[in-house]
Design a protein around this motif. Structure first.
Motif, short mmCIF file in Angstrom:
data_model
loop_
_atom_site.label_atom_id
_atom_site.label_comp_id
_atom_site.label_asym_id
_atom_site.label_seq_id
_atom_site.Cartn_x
_atom_site.Cartn_y
_atom_site.Cartn_z
N ALA A 428 47.69 26.13 89.86
CA ALA A 428 48.91 25.59 89.26
C ALA A 428 48.77 25.56 87.74
O ALA A 428 48.08 24.69 87.19
N ASN A 429 49.38 26.54 87.08
CA ASN A 429 49.37 26.61 85.61
C ASN A 429 47.94 26.65 85.06
O ASN A 429 47.63 25.98 84.07
N VAL A 430 47.08 27.42 85.75
CA VAL A 430 45.69 27.56 85.33
C VAL A 430 45.61 28.68 84.30
O VAL A 430 46.07 29.80 84.55
N VAL A 459 49.53 29.72 81.09
CA VAL A 459 49.17 31.04 81.62
C VAL A 459 49.37 32.10 80.54
O VAL A 459 50.45 32.21 79.95
N ASP A 460 48.30 32.88 80.27
CA ASP A 460 48.39 34.00 79.34
C ASP A 460 48.62 35.28 80.15
O ASP A 460 47.73 35.69 80.91
N PRO A 461 49.77 35.92 80.00
CA PRO A 461 50.07 37.12 80.82
C PRO A 461 49.02 38.21 80.68
O PRO A 461 48.65 38.84 81.68
N ARG A 466 44.74 41.30 83.29
CA ARG A 466 43.39 41.88 83.24
C ARG A 466 42.53 41.38 84.41
O ARG A 466 41.80 42.15 85.01
N LEU A 467 42.66 40.10 84.74
CA LEU A 467 41.81 39.52 85.79
C LEU A 467 42.28 39.90 87.19
O LEU A 467 41.47 40.16 88.07
#
Length: 468
Positions: A428-430, A459-461, A466-467
């Protein structure tokens, strides 16, 4: 001929009662003084023969009445007899036995499948010599050879009986074309070693209840290849015999339990669920007075105990009914649910059961990406409340509303997670998952775990692309 009630045949001795009455009455006569005695004697001589014939016919009718009543009470059954053929010149035998579910129809003390097995044993015992070859195969969705081609010496006869005892029914219908092809392939294995491998004729006995659905479709024969294969067997010199083992009952009914399940699919100890059972009437007439029961964890042997649900059902022709039983598993571990309807002779589809592993709780990992001192501001607060609502009344009764046990955690603690203990993981919003834990998370999902990701301001798009 056989009898459903052979114990009543001793009543046939009552045929002697009319005969005894006839003999007693024959000794009775009266003396009457009459002037016209000479005229009476002449009339008696003239009618004596007719009276004797009438008395004998009357005696015969009385005896037949008693005998027919005894036979009716004993319920005689005329069965088609595959033994009524000459075995002269037969050295090779192939028995093809139908193993579909309909052969489990029980009539009297045995099923149609049991009668088919007994027929094979009787034929081998009465007609097959020690140097004759015998093979047995199944008529099935996937036909197979039950007893390999062997001579009927002492050990092989015992082996044949053993293989027949182990033969059981299968849940799928007969594929006739495939089965007859297999019969032909098996017949081709009967070759003469003295005549340079020439095929030898076989006596092929097909033992089946000849269900209409196996042979005929909506517009005639199910496949023209059936007749073609039978013709080819005849052209090769094989003698094909049909032994029909159909039930003597006309318009027999068939009620089956077609499904048994627990709803919802996900549950745990202390949560009330519904056990759902569907019963279908495959017959052409209404089925009524059906004794239907559902039992949870019945004893393995002895008294089955009280049913958790019992009902007398009525199902229209071609119709179906569904019954639901609310139930709560108060102990974790494996539990067995058994549903049964006592309806007809086809007992194989009158009972259905399943085993379920009831867990103490279903743990869900909630990873909060924006923890806050105020619970209402936390990312996982409302989800946790929905998964585990509080109900003091249910708690007092020893139950609960949902099977879920949420476990809250922050992203920095993921390195210590034992992933397998959780049925689902919620991010959740990690902002990002630690790289050292990413491989473990991938493996968790690949092995059947569920991952739900909720986006948010943290969250960084680019990082997620990438992950993930």
């Amino acid at each position: 001929m056989s009898f459903f009630n052979p114990s009543l045949l001793w009543l046939g001795a009552l045929v002697g009662v009319p005969i005894l009455i006839y003999l007693i009455n024959r000794q009775r006569y009266r003396r009457r003084q009459w002037a016209a005695m000479e005229f009476l004697l002449k009339a008696l001589k003239k009618s004596r023969r007719r009276l004797q014939i009438q008395n004998l016919l009357l005696l015969l009718i009385r005896c037949l009445i008693v005998l027919l009543l005894v036979l009716a009470a004993s319920r005689p059954v005329m069965r088609s007899n595959p033994l009524a053929f000459s075995s002269e010149g037969s050295k090779n035998w192939i028995f093809a036995i139908d193993t579909s579910y309909s052969m489990e129809w029980v009539e009297g003390a045995s099923s149609l499948l049991d009668r088919a097995k007994q027929t094979i044993s009787d034929v081998v015992e009465s007609y097959v010599e020690d140097d004759d070859y015998v093979a047995v195969m199944s008529l099935d969705h996937q036909p197979r050879v039950v007893f390999e081609r062997s001579q009927m010496n002492g050990p092989n006869r015992a082996l044949l009986d053993s293989d027949l005892d182990r033969l059981g029914s299968t849940s799928r219908g007969v594929r006739l074309v495939t089965s007859l092809r297999s019969v032909k392939e098996l017949a081709d294995q009967f070759v003469s070693s003295a005549d340079g491998g020439e095929p030898e004729p076989c006596r092929i006995v097909l033992l089946s209840d000849l269900q209409r659905k196996d042979w005929l479709g909506k517009e005639g024969p199910r496949s023209p290849e059936i007749k073609q294969l039978l013709d080819e067997l005849a052209e090769d010199g094989h003698d094909v015999i049909f032994s029909q083992l159909a039930s003597t009952e006309s318009n027999r009914s068939n009620v089956a339990i077609t499904s048994l399940s627990v709803k919802p699919d996900l549950f745990a100890r202390g949560v009330t669920v519904e056990i759902q059972v569907t019963l279908r009437n495959f017959g052409d007439k209404e089925a009524e007075g059906l004794d239907f029961t559902v039992r949870v964890d019945p004893p393995v042997s002895g008294d089955p105990g009280e049913a958790q649900a019992g009902e007398i059902l009525r199902i229209p022709a071609g119709g179906a009914v569904t019954r639901s039983l609310p139930y709560r598993f108060d102990e974790s571990g494996y539990h067995t649910v058994v549903a049964e309807v006592r309806s007809d002779g086809l007992v194989v589809d009158n009972k259905r059961f399943f085993t379920v592993d009831v867990r103490d709780e279903i743990e869900i990992l909630l990873v909060d990406g924006d923890p806050s001192v105020d619970p209402l501001e936390r990312e996982t607060f409302y989800l946790q409340t929905a998964l585990q609502p509080r109900d003091d009344a249910m708690t007092a009764l020893g139950g609960r509303i949902t099977p879920f046990q949420p476990v809250n955690m922050t992203a920095d603690l993921l390195r210590d997670v034992e992933w397998k203990r959780f049925s689902m993981v919620v991010l959740a919003n990690v902002a990002e998952v630690p790289s050292q834990e990413l491989a473990s998370l991938r493996r968790y999902v690949a092995e059947g775990g569920f991952l739900v990701v909720f986006m948010g301001s943290n969250v960084d798009p680019q990082t997620y692309n990438r992950l993930f």
